[in-house]
Design a protein around this motif. Sequence first.
Motif, mmCIF file in Angstrom:
data_model
loop_
_atom_site.group_PDB
_atom_site.id
_atom_site.type_symbol
_atom_site.label_atom_id
_atom_site.label_comp_id
_atom_site.label_asym_id
_atom_site.label_seq_id
_atom_site.Cartn_x
_atom_site.Cartn_y
_atom_site.Cartn_z
ATOM 1 N N GLU A 18 -5.869 7.043 -0.900
ATOM 2 C CA GLU A 18 -4.645 6.690 -0.178
ATOM 3 C C GLU A 18 -4.892 6.617 1.327
ATOM 4 O O GLU A 18 -4.395 5.731 2.017
ATOM 5 N N ARG A 145 1.716 2.584 0.798
ATOM 6 C CA ARG A 145 1.820 2.770 -0.658
ATOM 7 C C ARG A 145 1.135 1.650 -1.431
ATOM 8 O O ARG A 145 1.066 1.691 -2.648
ATOM 9 N N THR A 146 0.680 0.612 -0.722
ATOM 10 C CA THR A 146 0.124 -0.559 -1.401
ATOM 11 C C THR A 146 -1.279 -0.859 -0.889
ATOM 12 O O THR A 146 -1.673 -0.392 0.172
ATOM 13 N N ASP A 147 -1.978 -1.695 -1.660
ATOM 14 C CA ASP A 147 -3.320 -2.086 -1.247
ATOM 15 C C ASP A 147 -3.235 -3.238 -0.241
ATOM 16 O O ASP A 147 -2.138 -3.608 0.201
ATOM 17 N N ASN A 150 -0.805 -5.928 -0.825
ATOM 18 C CA ASN A 150 0.554 -5.422 -0.992
ATOM 19 C C ASN A 150 0.957 -5.244 -2.457
ATOM 20 O O ASN A 150 2.119 -5.379 -2.822
ATOM 21 N N LYS A 151 -0.042 -4.943 -3.274
ATOM 22 C CA LYS A 151 0.204 -4.583 -4.677
ATOM 23 C C LYS A 151 0.215 -3.061 -4.758
ATOM 24 O O LYS A 151 -0.472 -2.403 -3.967
ATOM 25 N N PRO A 152 0.977 -2.483 -5.690
ATOM 26 C CA PRO A 152 0.984 -1.017 -5.799
ATOM 27 C C PRO A 152 -0.439 -0.473 -5.883
ATOM 28 O O PRO A 152 -1.263 -0.985 -6.634
ATOM 29 N N ALA A 153 -0.716 0.518 -5.060
ATOM 30 C CA ALA A 153 -2.064 1.082 -4.998
ATOM 31 C C ALA A 153 -2.367 1.843 -6.271
ATOM 32 O O ALA A 153 -1.601 2.695 -6.694
#
Length: 160
Positions: A18, A145-147, A150-153
């Motif tokens: 994270e 919170r995302t990679d 901008n996808k959920p990490a």
Amino acid sequence: MLQQQYKQILVPVDGSYEAELAFKKGVAVAIRNNASLHLVHVVDTRAFQNISSFDTSMVEQVTDTAKETLDKYIEDAKKAGLNDVDYSIEYGAPKTVIARDIPQNLNIDLIMIGATGLNAVERLLIGSVTEYVTRTAVCDVLVVRTDLDNKPAVNPSKHV
């Protein structure tokens, strides 16, 4: 139209996935804003107080590992085109060092911090540094919170 410009960005890093995402996004934001990027690793000295024979070599080991990680991050930031990047290793309570001490000392106007990996019970018992920073920081806080897409990490090491 006036756009918010950040000049001093702080990214706390602790070796977690994270925190690495926060670092990568921090580099991109610093480049876009022509800003300085400050990385910090806080060695939580309270974790060592319970050890009966306080061993300074343990703190040195933790510090050496942090230096290796931070040196690599500096190298990565420079490869990406960001030259105004530095780091520090601090000792104390991560919550107050990140939310108060460093922002005041370095005139930080944005903290970019990784979303915590703790579950609800762990947050309740020990408290999340991220949660504390978002509540008490003296400047803007962006929780990553995302990679980079901008996808959920999804932490690759947690889904083996």
